[in-house]
Design a protein around this motif. Structure first.
Motif, PDB file in Angstrom:
ATOM      1  N   ALA A 124       0.846  -1.203   0.000  1.00 47.27           N
ATOM      2  CA  ALA A 124       0.000   0.000   0.000  1.00 47.27           C
ATOM      3  C   ALA A 124       0.881   1.252   0.000  1.00 47.27           C
ATOM      4  O   ALA A 124       0.570   2.235  -0.692  1.00 47.27           O
ATOM      5  N   LEU A 125       1.982   1.219   0.747  1.00 48.26           N
ATOM      6  CA  LEU A 125       2.919   2.348   0.729  1.00 48.26           C
ATOM      7  C   LEU A 125       3.555   2.505  -0.643  1.00 48.26           C
ATOM      8  O   LEU A 125       3.674   3.619  -1.157  1.00 48.26           O
ATOM      9  N   VAL A 126       3.974   1.403  -1.226  1.00 50.56           N
ATOM     10  CA  VAL A 126       4.564   1.449  -2.568  1.00 50.56           C
ATOM     11  C   VAL A 126       3.555   2.044  -3.544  1.00 50.56           C
ATOM     12  O   VAL A 126       3.884   2.929  -4.339  1.00 50.56           O
ATOM     13  N   ASP A 127       2.310   1.594  -3.467  1.00 51.37           N
ATOM     14  CA  ASP A 127       1.271   2.095  -4.360  1.00 51.37           C
ATOM     15  C   ASP A 127       1.042   3.596  -4.160  1.00 51.37           C
ATOM     16  O   ASP A 127       0.832   4.330  -5.119  1.00 51.37           O
ATOM     17  N   GLY A 128       1.110   4.057  -2.925  1.00 52.51           N
ATOM     18  CA  GLY A 128       0.871   5.467  -2.636  1.00 52.51           C
ATOM     19  C   GLY A 128       2.038   6.379  -2.964  1.00 52.51           C
ATOM     20  O   GLY A 128       1.844   7.543  -3.300  1.00 52.51           O
ATOM     21  N   LEU A 129       3.260   5.859  -2.872  1.00 52.60           N
ATOM     22  CA  LEU A 129       4.443   6.700  -3.061  1.00 52.60           C
ATOM     23  C   LEU A 129       5.005   6.686  -4.477  1.00 52.60           C
ATOM     24  O   LEU A 129       5.563   7.683  -4.934  1.00 52.60           O
ATOM     25  N   ALA A 130       4.892   5.553  -5.142  1.00 52.47           N
ATOM     26  CA  ALA A 130       5.469   5.425  -6.484  1.00 52.47           C
ATOM     27  C   ALA A 130       4.498   5.959  -7.531  1.00 52.47           C
ATOM     28  O   ALA A 130       3.287   5.931  -7.345  1.00 52.47           O
ATOM     29  N   ASP A 131       5.051   6.442  -8.631  1.00 54.49           N
ATOM     30  CA  ASP A 131       4.202   6.869  -9.746  1.00 54.49           C
ATOM     31  C   ASP A 131       3.645   5.656 -10.490  1.00 54.49           C
ATOM     32  O   ASP A 131       2.549   5.719 -11.027  1.00 54.49           O
ATOM     33  N   ARG A 132       4.419   4.581 -10.507  1.00 51.33           N
ATOM     34  CA  ARG A 132       3.999   3.320 -11.127  1.00 51.33           C
ATOM     35  C   ARG A 132       4.676   2.192 -10.382  1.00 51.33           C
ATOM     36  O   ARG A 132       5.781   2.360  -9.870  1.00 51.33           O
ATOM     37  N   TRP A 133       4.041   1.027 -10.347  1.00 51.99           N
ATOM     38  CA  TRP A 133       4.705  -0.154  -9.807  1.00 51.99           C
ATOM     39  C   TRP A 133       4.041  -1.384 -10.394  1.00 51.99           C
ATOM     40  O   TRP A 133       2.937  -1.318 -10.929  1.00 51.99           O
ATOM     41  N   GLY A 134       4.736  -2.493 -10.296  1.00 55.37           N
ATOM     42  CA  GLY A 134       4.176  -3.737 -10.789  1.00 55.37           C
ATOM     43  C   GLY A 134       5.136  -4.878 -10.530  1.00 55.37           C
ATOM     44  O   GLY A 134       6.134  -4.719  -9.828  1.00 55.37           O
ATOM     45  N   TRP A 135       4.830  -6.000 -11.126  1.00 55.27           N
ATOM     46  CA  TRP A 135       5.703  -7.168 -10.975  1.00 55.27           C
ATOM     47  C   TRP A 135       5.557  -8.040 -12.199  1.00 55.27           C
ATOM     48  O   TRP A 135       4.576  -7.940 -12.937  1.00 55.27           O
ATOM     49  N   SER A 136       6.552  -8.893 -12.409  1.00 58.95           N
ATOM     50  CA  SER A 136       6.510  -9.845 -13.509  1.00 58.95           C
ATOM     51  C   SER A 136       7.313 -11.074 -13.116  1.00 58.95           C
ATOM     52  O   SER A 136       8.177 -11.016 -12.237  1.00 58.95           O
ATOM     53  N   SER A 137       7.016 -12.181 -13.784  1.00 62.77           N
ATOM     54  CA  SER A 137       7.802 -13.399 -13.567  1.00 62.77           C
ATOM     55  C   SER A 137       9.204 -13.172 -14.098  1.00 62.77           C
ATOM     56  O   SER A 137       9.401 -12.474 -15.093  1.00 62.77           O
ATOM     57  N   GLU A 138      10.166 -13.757 -13.414  1.00 63.29           N
ATOM     58  CA  GLU A 138      11.574 -13.610 -13.799  1.00 63.29           C
ATOM     59  C   GLU A 138      12.234 -14.963 -13.577  1.00 63.29           C
ATOM     60  O   GLU A 138      12.577 -15.305 -12.446  1.00 63.29           O
ATOM     61  N   GLY A 139      12.363 -15.752 -14.631  1.00 63.27           N
ATOM     62  CA  GLY A 139      12.921 -17.098 -14.483  1.00 63.27           C
ATOM     63  C   GLY A 139      12.060 -17.903 -13.522  1.00 63.27           C
ATOM     64  O   GLY A 139      10.850 -17.994 -13.675  1.00 63.27           O
ATOM     65  N   ALA A 140      12.687 -18.460 -12.477  1.00 60.79           N
ATOM     66  CA  ALA A 140      11.956 -19.222 -11.466  1.00 60.79           C
ATOM     67  C   ALA A 140      11.411 -18.317 -10.363  1.00 60.79           C
ATOM     68  O   ALA A 140      10.746 -18.791  -9.441  1.00 60.79           O
ATOM     69  N   GLY A 141      11.674 -17.012 -10.462  1.00 58.56           N
ATOM     70  CA  GLY A 141      11.238 -16.072  -9.432  1.00 58.56           C
ATOM     71  C   GLY A 141      10.405 -14.944  -9.998  1.00 58.56           C
ATOM     72  O   GLY A 141       9.630 -15.138 -10.933  1.00 58.56           O
ATOM     73  N   LYS A 142      10.599 -13.756  -9.439  1.00 55.66           N
ATOM     74  CA  LYS A 142       9.836 -12.586  -9.894  1.00 55.66           C
ATOM     75  C   LYS A 142      10.652 -11.306  -9.739  1.00 55.66           C
ATOM     76  O   LYS A 142      11.643 -11.269  -9.025  1.00 55.66           O
ATOM     77  N   ARG A 143      10.188 -10.280 -10.432  1.00 55.19           N
ATOM     78  CA  ARG A 143      10.767  -8.940 -10.366  1.00 55.19           C
ATOM     79  C   ARG A 143       9.639  -8.005  -9.924  1.00 55.19           C
ATOM     80  O   ARG A 143       8.596  -7.927 -10.565  1.00 55.19           O
ATOM     81  N   ILE A 144       9.854  -7.313  -8.811  1.00 56.77           N
ATOM     82  CA  ILE A 144       8.922  -6.280  -8.365  1.00 56.77           C
ATOM     83  C   ILE A 144       9.625  -4.956  -8.598  1.00 56.77           C
ATOM     84  O   ILE A 144      10.790  -4.791  -8.237  1.00 56.77           O
ATOM     85  N   TRP A 145       8.929  -4.027  -9.234  1.00 56.30           N
ATOM     86  CA  TRP A 145       9.549  -2.764  -9.599  1.00 56.30           C
ATOM     87  C   TRP A 145       8.640  -1.600  -9.243  1.00 56.30           C
ATOM     88  O   TRP A 145       7.423  -1.763  -9.088  1.00 56.30           O
ATOM     89  N   CYS A 146       9.242  -0.436  -9.102  1.00 51.18           N
ATOM     90  CA  CYS A 146       8.467   0.801  -8.966  1.00 51.18           C
ATOM     91  C   CYS A 146       9.274   1.929  -9.598  1.00 51.18           C
ATOM     92  O   CYS A 146      10.495   1.847  -9.730  1.00 51.18           O
ATOM     93  N   GLU A 147       8.569   2.956 -10.009  1.00 53.68           N
ATOM     94  CA  GLU A 147       9.183   4.112 -10.646  1.00 53.68           C
ATOM     95  C   GLU A 147       8.671   5.391  -9.999  1.00 53.68           C
ATOM     96  O   GLU A 147       7.487   5.490  -9.658  1.00 53.68           O
ATOM     97  N   VAL A 148       9.583   6.350  -9.860  1.00 55.17           N
ATOM     98  CA  VAL A 148       9.237   7.664  -9.337  1.00 55.17           C
ATOM     99  C   VAL A 148       9.754   8.679 -10.344  1.00 55.17           C
ATOM    100  O   VAL A 148      10.941   8.670 -10.700  1.00 55.17           O
ATOM    101  N   ASP A 149       8.858   9.544 -10.816  1.00 55.38           N
ATOM    102  CA  ASP A 149       9.260  10.581 -11.759  1.00 55.38           C
ATOM    103  C   ASP A 149       9.973  11.691 -11.001  1.00 55.38           C
ATOM    104  O   ASP A 149       9.603  12.036  -9.880  1.00 55.38           O
ATOM    105  N   ARG A 150      10.977  12.228 -11.641  1.00 59.26           N
ATOM    106  CA  ARG A 150      11.829  13.234 -11.023  1.00 59.26           C
ATOM    107  C   ARG A 150      11.846  14.477 -11.902  1.00 59.26           C
ATOM    108  O   ARG A 150      12.141  14.387 -13.085  1.00 59.26           O
ATOM    109  N   CYS A 151      11.532  15.616 -11.324  1.00 58.60           N
ATOM    110  CA  CYS A 151      11.630  16.899 -12.030  1.00 58.60           C
ATOM    111  C   CYS A 151      12.808  17.637 -11.433  1.00 58.60           C
ATOM    112  O   CYS A 151      12.826  17.923 -10.248  1.00 58.60           O
ATOM    113  N   SER A 152      13.792  17.955 -12.246  1.00 56.90           N
ATOM    114  CA  SER A 152      14.973  18.610 -11.709  1.00 56.90           C
ATOM    115  C   SER A 152      14.962  20.119 -11.891  1.00 56.90           C
ATOM    116  O   SER A 152      15.854  20.785 -11.438  1.00 56.90           O
TER     117      SER A 152
END
Length: 176
Positions: A124-152
């Motif tokens: 729930a924190l990841v969902d609230g803080l990240a601009d995007r997040w998700g997961w996918s299968s990765e070989g015998a495991g998985k990859r969980i990722w999140c992205e935060v947009d940055r304005c400099s």
């Protein structure tokens, strides 16, 4: 950049320190809100991997070189407010990506935590803080990722935030 994580809860602190160091090396200082958000996201994703899989994991951090945002709309005059999906002229935008790859094929499962619960709020924190997040299968495991947009371009962000009303297509609203 990546860090090997052992299946030990002490690794969460090590992952946070590593992330702070890498962010500072990329020009994101530790006291910036962006850095604090990213370190919290690292903490949540690594904690989930360590606690729920009991297996080693890999934390990856990608901080790209920023690129200029889209140009102004054709025919838009000076001081024009960006339209839907557009950025202010001169604003520099990039996306910081975090990934945790583990050897468990079990899908991440958001939980509903009650008021006094000390666990169950990570995704729930990841969902609230990240601009995007998700997961996918990765070989015998998985990859969980999140992205935060940055304005400099702080000036562009401040100008966009102070502009009122803000127009999106034919709609306008003012933050109060």
């Amino acid at each position: 950049m990546q860090l090997e994580i052992r299946p030990d809860p002490a690794e969460v602190g090590r992952a946070r320190r590593w992330a702070r160091s890498r962010l500072a090396g990329s020009g994101i200082e530790a006291d910036e809100p962006l850095a604090e958000t990213l370190v919290l996201l690292v903490s949540e994703l690594v904690t989930n991997a360590v606690v729920h899989t009991g297996r080693p994991a890999v934390l990856r951090l990608s901080v790209p070189v920023t690129t200029a945002g889209p140009a102004a709309r054709p025919g838009a005059g000076p001081g024009a407010v960006p339209g839907a999906g557009e950025r202010a002229v001169g604003e520099v935008v990039a996306t910081v990506r975090l990934e945790v790859v583990d050897a468990s094929a079990r899908a991440p499962r958001p939980r509903c935590a009650d008021g006094d619960d000390t666990n169950g709020r990570g995704l729930a924190l990841v969902d609230g803080l990240a601009d995007r997040w998700g997961w996918s299968s990765e070989g015998a495991g998985k990859r969980i990722w999140c992205e935060v947009d940055r304005c400099s371009s702080r000036a562009a962000v401040a100008a966009a935030c102070e502009a009122a009303p803000v127009a999106y297509g034919d709609l306008a609203y003012e933050a109060v």
